[in-house]
Design a protein around this motif. Structure first.
Motif, mmCIF file in Angstrom:
data_model
loop_
_atom_site.group_PDB
_atom_site.id
_atom_site.type_symbol
_atom_site.label_atom_id
_atom_site.label_comp_id
_atom_site.label_asym_id
_atom_site.label_seq_id
_atom_site.Cartn_x
_atom_site.Cartn_y
_atom_site.Cartn_z
ATOM 1 N N LYS A 238 0.794 -1.237 0.000
ATOM 2 C CA LYS A 238 0.000 0.000 0.000
ATOM 3 C C LYS A 238 0.825 1.286 0.000
ATOM 4 O O LYS A 238 0.785 2.055 -0.934
ATOM 5 C CB LYS A 238 -0.939 0.016 1.213
ATOM 6 N N ASP A 239 1.585 1.512 1.084
ATOM 7 C CA ASP A 239 2.239 2.818 1.217
ATOM 8 C C ASP A 239 3.585 2.843 0.499
ATOM 9 O O ASP A 239 4.640 2.895 1.129
ATOM 10 C CB ASP A 239 2.417 3.162 2.698
ATOM 11 N N VAL A 240 3.532 2.799 -0.843
ATOM 12 C CA VAL A 240 4.787 2.738 -1.604
ATOM 13 C C VAL A 240 5.026 4.018 -2.390
ATOM 14 O O VAL A 240 5.839 4.064 -3.294
ATOM 15 C CB VAL A 240 4.803 1.506 -2.548
ATOM 16 N N CYS A 241 4.298 5.074 -2.012
ATOM 17 C CA CYS A 241 4.491 6.358 -2.673
ATOM 18 C C CYS A 241 4.314 7.410 -1.590
ATOM 19 O O CYS A 241 3.403 7.306 -0.778
ATOM 20 C CB CYS A 241 3.465 6.462 -3.799
ATOM 21 N N ALA A 242 5.216 8.375 -1.512
ATOM 22 C CA ALA A 242 5.153 9.379 -0.448
ATOM 23 C C ALA A 242 5.732 10.681 -0.956
ATOM 24 O O ALA A 242 6.538 10.683 -1.891
ATOM 25 C CB ALA A 242 5.949 8.896 0.768
ATOM 26 N N ALA A 243 5.306 11.792 -0.354
ATOM 27 C CA ALA A 243 5.830 13.096 -0.783
ATOM 28 C C ALA A 243 6.071 13.969 0.430
ATOM 29 O O ALA A 243 5.421 13.809 1.457
ATOM 30 C CB ALA A 243 4.826 13.765 -1.724
ATOM 31 N N ASN A 244 7.028 14.868 0.290
ATOM 32 C CA ASN A 244 7.329 15.772 1.392
ATOM 33 C C ASN A 244 8.016 17.002 0.813
ATOM 34 O O ASN A 244 9.106 16.902 0.265
ATOM 35 C CB ASN A 244 8.248 15.070 2.396
ATOM 36 N N GLY A 245 7.359 18.168 0.954
ATOM 37 C CA GLY A 245 7.973 19.404 0.449
ATOM 38 C C GLY A 245 8.231 19.300 -1.038
ATOM 39 O O GLY A 245 7.339 19.026 -1.812
ATOM 40 N N ASP A 246 9.494 19.507 -1.446
ATOM 41 C CA ASP A 246 9.760 19.477 -2.882
ATOM 42 C C ASP A 246 10.397 18.166 -3.316
ATOM 43 O O ASP A 246 11.179 18.121 -4.255
ATOM 44 C CB ASP A 246 10.608 20.690 -3.318
ATOM 45 N N ARG A 247 10.042 17.068 -2.603
ATOM 46 C CA ARG A 247 10.503 15.741 -3.025
ATOM 47 C C ARG A 247 9.329 14.769 -3.022
ATOM 48 O O ARG A 247 8.401 14.919 -2.235
ATOM 49 C CB ARG A 247 11.544 15.183 -2.052
ATOM 50 N N PHE A 248 9.408 13.776 -3.901
ATOM 51 C CA PHE A 248 8.493 12.638 -3.733
ATOM 52 C C PHE A 248 9.267 11.360 -4.004
ATOM 53 O O PHE A 248 10.352 11.377 -4.600
ATOM 54 C CB PHE A 248 7.247 12.771 -4.615
ATOM 55 N N ALA A 249 8.711 10.248 -3.509
ATOM 56 C CA ALA A 249 9.412 8.973 -3.644
ATOM 57 C C ALA A 249 8.407 7.882 -3.969
ATOM 58 O O ALA A 249 7.240 7.966 -3.587
ATOM 59 C CB ALA A 249 10.135 8.634 -2.338
ATOM 60 N N TYR A 250 8.863 6.865 -4.706
ATOM 61 C CA TYR A 250 8.031 5.668 -4.887
ATOM 62 C C TYR A 250 8.951 4.455 -4.871
ATOM 63 O O TYR A 250 10.166 4.574 -5.036
ATOM 64 C CB TYR A 250 7.217 5.757 -6.191
ATOM 65 N N CYS A 251 8.357 3.285 -4.671
ATOM 66 C CA CYS A 251 9.174 2.065 -4.558
ATOM 67 C C CYS A 251 8.944 1.139 -5.729
ATOM 68 O O CYS A 251 7.799 0.829 -6.062
ATOM 69 C CB CYS A 251 8.768 1.244 -3.332
ATOM 70 N N ALA A 252 10.031 0.646 -6.293
ATOM 71 C CA ALA A 252 9.949 -0.577 -7.092
ATOM 72 C C ALA A 252 9.998 -1.700 -6.043
ATOM 73 O O ALA A 252 9.895 -1.439 -4.852
ATOM 74 C CB ALA A 252 11.125 -0.657 -8.041
ATOM 75 N N THR A 253 10.160 -2.935 -6.456
ATOM 76 C CA THR A 253 10.133 -3.995 -5.456
ATOM 77 C C THR A 253 11.331 -3.917 -4.510
ATOM 78 O O THR A 253 11.210 -4.156 -3.322
ATOM 79 C CB THR A 253 10.087 -5.362 -6.169
ATOM 80 N N LEU A 254 12.510 -3.545 -5.057
ATOM 81 C CA LEU A 254 13.722 -3.570 -4.226
ATOM 82 C C LEU A 254 14.448 -2.229 -4.137
ATOM 83 O O LEU A 254 15.536 -2.162 -3.596
ATOM 84 C CB LEU A 254 14.693 -4.619 -4.793
#
Length: 1307
Positions: free
Chosen positions: A43-59
């Motif tokens: 579920k929580d594999v995408c997140a953002a904060n300020g001027d960055r965002f992140a997502y996950c591949a499997t590894l």
């Protein structure tokens, strides 16, 4: 300043030279990266904060950061510390630099994004951290939970550090699938469960477990998992809850009531994810799970305000960015006479539908889809800011270039798909249907068959036809056993080999007829067809042996068995250039080279610390072999000596596949468990060879046969098919073939990133007939004379392309969408009439009519008549205004009469009689042609400023070649060349400049001088002399080359003779004569060329010191002397007798370097050069007319005044420079004068400057910051600076930042 702590010990001592080692930067350069997609498992594999965002591949976790200059997000870092599936990520709410992640091997990691390193690690978490989140109520604690609890809280630092258990949140009846802390209420937390219920905990309140289950589920065992939970940011108790089937509810956690249930337009729609829009109170958005529909809601309405279909595949997760990017940069159009008066036209309010009355919130949404796609969607503008449509989300096991179209690269992944990528645009163009289990290997069909064979873990092998987008053949001879490798024979296109865990290597025909089954004693992992004999194949087996089979016999026994590895053999590869030579990689960490003709192992390459997987021979240099390993590295081997010549650390996990570009033999791709594909340039490994071509050396120094090339110590020679073909073509040409030779070799030796585009533009500038331009020309940056023509035909194509009966393949746009796209292009090209006609075709009459007067009033009237005729046929009242506007009274009257509205007809007739209905006339203003000229100038100016912006955007993105293309497109040869040189594409600049001729000459000569400096490093002195002899006015440059040459007297005299300079002995005499005559420059010059060059030092230094003691000295008066002095041979400069002179030379060069850096706008190194000079002044015994206070005053003035100029365009507060600072800065500018090389102002950026690597994190000793992009090692072998900074430093100060007196040579 931070950096001084790194290197201050150099400044303390003067006897540092003994035992100094020369370190070089990695020679293989990263030039491209294909990012992974987002995983759909957790579920929580995408997140953002300020001027960055992140997502996950499997590894791996991909982190994007906002580039403030262009307001766009760029890939900043990849974190791949996890060895098992990542389960969740969470940004720290109190520190935007920290991100936490959990993985299925019971591991939680805290990662610092800025420093790109792990700051804390929790192993063995007593259960998988399936959900995880930073605690909002404490500064540094992370909560995580698996299944039915309990909720663990890990405090990272402080007195209470360690793991504790939440006293209430445990022993749930149903598994937890998501939880959320309240951002304002301390310690308040909600859990969502698989059964559809939620649980609430709040300190001091009664705990509520498993409440608010959807009514439809009450009393049943059915599950309806919670897919999303988000607290209302404006309330302490309101909570949005989404169940997969039941939909969305707004609930009050205090009273446990459902406030609103939201309704979907269709019962089939189900919610996968939701998020509040912080910028618009009461607004939230949802993503559907079946189809990629984004819905926008307001809590005051039960139905969506708007729905956008963004993609065919369903959403997986979404996140709203709290600080949406501002709009992109804009170019100001010159405006004339802007005024308003009482007769100015009113701006009518837009007519709003009920839905639109809720304005769409401005905001950017990070969207992740079930097929791995990731994008950033601008809700206000209703468009993608960027979209990566398809991406692998798992380990990529294999990658191969398409033999007949090398711009296509195929990849095979653990995620069960093969994807085909265009490596020029780095986008996916095809994907296989999927559901194949794991795909271990792939092989392109030979020739133009357009098929790929794939090998899977349990579904056998298959042939996928890319054009038809379907599987056309399956092979099941291995049963359910995994097939580890598949190889389509390129000598005999009917044969395909597979090897499997069942111990068989099977050769069959394309239609499935088995030809041979070669039984092995254990699993077979790799096989390879010989490139010289179509009937020979080698295999690698778990029994540690390599076998060679010969298909032309009926025997199923191997011809040869090679033993020597101490663990299983994985891949085997035949050499394409050396008959009978093959290599094998093993789990024992070694690569062995076997000679089939001699039955022996001729070399063991040891260096990897883990099993070897990828193997690749270079197709041009017969001794060059590349290997990839589970130790995360790629190694380049010289198999003549058995030595590793380079190690690449940029992948973050096991390296599996390596493949070579068929027409660019020094471009390579690799793939890895870090789920990226990376492109590399191997060119730095063969530098002298490339310069031999530029210096027009004879063929023997460029192309050789394999035997010559294999002799130890021989410089690299090209021996492959690509170079032989070029040579044959050149030998057919009449006249002087040099220009063709430069172009063809340049295309073969450069990477794909824009060089084709550049050469096409060079042809256009040189007057090539348009009909001879290649087909793909219109896909790149076109020359402006073609832009309108090609875009018009593109729009026509969009209009006429009929859908094929199967549709248009992946995500093909509908006809409406294509027509709209075409219309938009026509509009931007100023082809208004075409736009209007397409709008009419789409039924959007209002849009057409609103811009039709832009064609002509006559056309507008005609269009109005057509609309009126249509409305009359449809019998609609809407016809009235159209008829009145064009004064077609007759038509209107007939319309009214036909409907029996006689009073109306009368009224209109009367109005017309009274002259109220007017037919429009168009007046032409006098003197229009004059105004046109002014506008033409404005537009020309505008055009160049737009080109400059675009070019700079490419350049800052590390794509110097495309930046140069922008300038060539408007015939600005000078700037195109400047961008190539600033991107350190020196060889390409010389090739292109030579072909372009006179107009590019100054820049070509400058590039040749920099290349000559590069040759001094290799070292190849004769080659350096040849390059300098190709430039005009080369006397002084040849003097510098000979002065720096460290050979014995005879060798030095030979070089002097080649450069037409007097002998060493004569130079000594000439120096004495010049000295007697008081000619300082000539004295220095001849002393440097003599046996005692150290005699030049005091003369030159005293001259400079005396000059700068006067108040009105200029940079140009002293720089030539210092530049010449800096070429004194290093072993003379470091003599103890020269200590004081050396220190003074370093200080003066440092200070002059700082001034040159200001003149060239090398902002990043100006402070470092001032600091370097100050530190030397402080720590060395010298007497120079410079003092630390003055330097610091100058630096502060430069900072204040340059900042003031930058701030004019920014809104942030700043302190304006003081009057005294302005005065100091003005004096400084007077000294600097203009930069003679106009286009070379601005920083250097090499290709790949923005690509994240996983190398050991190097900290720059100039800035104290982490280095992004290529790294340059200084002479102590430890200190590093970025390659960009090294290039700029070397252009303004020849000596190393370590203060050693060693020359810096990063070119």
């Amino acid at each position: 300043m931070a950096w001084m702590t790194y290197i201050s010990h150099w400044f303390e001592q003067d006897d540092w030279y003994e035992g100094l080692q020369r370190a070089t930067m990695s020679q293989v350069r990263q030039v491209g990266l294909l990012a992974a997609g987002c995983q759909p498992w957790n579920k929580d594999v995408c997140a953002a904060n300020g001027d960055r965002f992140a997502y996950c591949a499997t590894l791996a976790i991909y982190i994007y950061q906002l580039d403030h200059r262009y307001n766009e997000f760029k890939l900043h870092a990849i974190m791949s510390e996890h060895k098992k599936t990542i389960t969740a990520i969470s940004w720290c709410p109190h520190n935007p630099d920290l991100i936490a992640s959990g993985s299925s091997d019971n591991l939680v990691i805290i990662w610092n994004v800025v420093e790109q390193k792990v700051t804390a690690k929790l192993d063995n978490t007593k259960g998988i951290p399936a959900c995880l989140s930073w605690c909002w109520n404490t500064d540094d604690a992370i909560a995580f939970i698996s299944h039915k609890g309990p909720l663990f809280i890990w405090t990272i630092s402080g007195q209470d550090n360690g793991v504790s258990v939440h006293k209430d949140a445990h022993s749930f009846i149903s598994d937890v699938c998501i939880f959320r802390w309240h951002t304002q209420k301390k310690g308040k937390v909600v859990f969502g469960h698989i059964d559809g219920s939620i649980s609430l905990f709040q300190p001091g309140n009664k705990n509520q477990k498993h409440v608010l289950r959807p009514e439809s589920l009450e009393g049943t065992d059915e599950e309806d998992p919670i897919t999303a939970l988000e607290w209302d940011p404006l309330s302490t108790d309101y909570l949005l809850v989404a169940n997969l089937h039941y939909g969305i509810r707004l609930v009050d956690c205090e009273s446990l009531n459902c406030i609103t249930t939201f309704n979907f337009p269709s019962t089939a729609a189900s919610v996968q994810c939701l998020a509040w829009v912080a910028s618009a109170p009461g607004m939230f958005i949802t993503g559907d799970s079946q189809v990629g529909v984004l819905r926008i809601w307001n809590v005051s309405r039960t139905t969506p305000i708007d729905n956008f279909k963004l993609k065919k595949t369903g959403f997986h997760c979404l996140h709203v960015l709290n600080s949406p990017p501002k709009k992109k940069f804009s170019v100001q159009i010159p405006t004339k006479h802007l005024y308003t008066s009482s007769t100015s036209e009113a701006v009518p309010p837009p007519s709003l539908t009920q839905n639109q009355a809720f304005s769409l919130p401005p905001g950017h949404v990070v969207c992740c889809f079930l097929d791995g796609g990731v994008g950033l969607y601008d809700m206000g503008a209703k468009k993608w800011d960027f979209l990566m449509d398809l991406g692998h989300m798992e380990t990529i096991f294999d990658c191969k270039f398409k033999p007949d179209d090398p711009n296509l690269l195929a990849t095979a992944s653990f995620d069960g798909t093969i994807k085909v990528w265009d490596i020029n645009t780095l986008t996916a163009v095809h994907t296989s249907p999927g559901n194949e289990g794991v795909i271990f290997s792939l092989s392109w069909a030979p020739g133009g068959l357009n098929c790929i064979a794939g090998a899977t873990s349990r579904n056998g092998a298959f042939i996928w036809d890319i054009q038809k987008s379907k599987m056309v053949q399956r092979f099941n001879e291995h049963g359910k056993n995994g097939i580890f490798y598949i190889a389509w024979s390129h000598k005999d296109s009917k044969r395909i080999a597979t090897c499997s865990g069942d111990g068989f290597c099977i050769i069959r025909t394309v239609d499935g007829k088995v030809l041979h089954k070669y039984k092995h004693p254990a699993a077979v992992f790799g096989c390879d067809w010989s490139q010289n004999n179509k009937d020979m194949i080698a295999t690698g087996c778990e029994d540690k042996n390599v076998r060679v089979y010969y298909l032309a016999t009926n025997s199923n026994q191997p011809l040869k068995i090679f033993s020597g590895h101490t663990a299983r053999v994985f891949h085997v590869k035949w050499s394409p250039l050396r008959e009978g030579i093959l290599c094998s990689g093993s789990d024992d960490g070694s690569v062995r080279i076997w000679d089939y003709t001699q039955d022996t192992c001729i070399n063991v390459l040891s260096g990897h610390t883990a099993p070897v997987r990828g193997l690749m021979w270079n197709p041009e240099i017969p001794y060059l072999l590349i290997s990839g390993s589970w130790d995360y590295t790629i190694k380049v081997w010289d198999t003549r000596e058995g030595v590793c010549v380079d190690t690449v650390y940029d992948h973050g996990a096991d390296v599996y596949g390596l493949t070579c570009h068929p027409s660019r033999p020094f471009t390579m791709a690799s793939c890895s468990r870090d789920s990226t594909v990376r492109l590399w340039s191997l060119i730095p490994l063969i530098t002298p060879l490339q310069i031999n071509i530029l210096a027009d050396r004879c063929w023997e120094e460029i192309i050789g046969n394999t035997d010559n090339a294999l002799e130890k110590g021989t410089p690299p020679l090209l021996c492959g098919k690509v170079s032989r073909d070029i040579k044959q073509e050149i030998e057919k040409l009449a006249g002087n073939p040099r220009l063709k030779k430069l172009r063809w070799f340049s295309e073969c030796l450069s990477t794909p990133s824009g060089s084709d585009n550049l050469w096409n533009l060079v042809s256009v500038v040189k007057g090539l007939d348009d009909s001879l331009l290649p087909q793909n020309y219109c896909k790149g940056i076109m020359h402006l004379k073609h832009l309108i023509k090609f875009r018009t035909s593109e729009a026509q194509e969009l209009t006429t392309v009929k859908m094929s009966k199967f549709g248009g393949g992946i995500g093909a746009p509908t006809k409406e969408k294509r027509l709209k796209e075409a219309a938009e292009i026509h509009l931007r090209l100023g082809q208004i009439q075409r736009y209007c006609e397409l709008m009419v075709e789409l039924g959007e009459w209002d849009k057409a009519l609103s811009v039709a007067p832009g064609v002509s009033v006559r056309y507008w009237k005609k269009l109005m008549q057509r609309r009126a005729d249509q409305l009359i046929q449809e019998d609609k009242d809407d016809v009235i205004p159209y008829c009145i506007a064009i004064g077609d009274v007759k038509k209107l009257v007939n319309f009214f009469i036909s409907r029996g509205q006689l009073k109306e007809a009368l009224l209109v007739t009367q109005a017309a009689c009274e002259g109220n209905m007017q037919t429009l006339h168009v007046s032409t203003p006098k003197g229009a042609s004059h105004a046109d000229d002014i506008y033409k100038e404005d537009f020309n100016e505008l055009l160049h400023s737009v080109i400059k912006e675009l070019s700079e955007w490419y350049f800052q993105d590390g794509r110097a070649v495309l930046a140069a293309c922008c300038h060539l497109a408007v015939d600005d040869i000078e700037l195109a060349m400047a961008y190539l040189i600033r991107g350190n594409e020196l060889e390409l600049a010389v090739s292109v400049g030579t072909v372009l001729g006179e107009s590019a000459a100054p820049a070509t000569h400058y590039a040749l001088q920099l290349l000559a400096r590069k040759c001094m490093m290799i070292p190849m002195w004769n080659l350096a002399a040849d390059l300098l002899l190709m430039t005009p006015d080369n006397d002084l440059n040849l003097v510098k080359l000979c002065a720096f040459y460290p050979g014995c007297i005879e060798e030095i005299n030979d070089l002097h003779e080649k450069c037409k300079l007097p002998t060493v002995e004569e130079c000594m005499k000439l120096a004495e004569i010049a000295r007697a005559n008081g000619n300082v420059f000539e004295t220095i010059k001849y002393y440097l060329l003599s046996e005692e060059p150290e005699k030049a030092l005091p003369i030159g230094i005293d001259f400079v010191k005396e000059y700068i003691s006067n108040s009105n000295w200029t940079l140009d008066s002293i720089y030539p002397v210092l530049d010449l002095l800096s070429y004194i041979r290093t072993e003379k400069l470091i003599l103890h007798t020269c200590t004081e002179a050396r220190n003074e030379l370093l200080i003066l060069c440092g200070y002059v370097g700082a001034l040159l850096a200001i003149r060239r706008q090398y902002q990043s190194i100006v402070p470092a050069l001032y600091e370097y000079t100050s530190q030397l002044l402080k720590r060395r015994v010298v007497s120079v007319p410079l003092n630390i206070e003055h330097l610091s005053e100058e630096l502060d003035a430069w900072r204040a005044c340059t900042l003031a100029n930058e701030q004019l365009s920014e809104e942030s507060p700043y302190t304006p420079p003081s009057d005294s600072q302005r005065l100091v800065y003005e004096t400084l500018l007077k000294r600097l004068k203009e930069e003679p090389l106009k286009g070379f102002i601005g920083p250097d950026y090499v290709t790949g400057s923005n690509l994240p690597s996983h190398s050991d994190v190097h900290i720059s000793c100039l800035t104290g910051l982490k280095i992004q992009g290529p790294v340059y090692f200084l002479e102590d072998g430890k200190s590093t600076i970025s390659l960009n900074d090294a290039l700029m430093w070397a252009k303004v100060n020849p000596f190393s930042p370590l203060g050693t007196g060693i020359r810096l040579n990063p070119f």
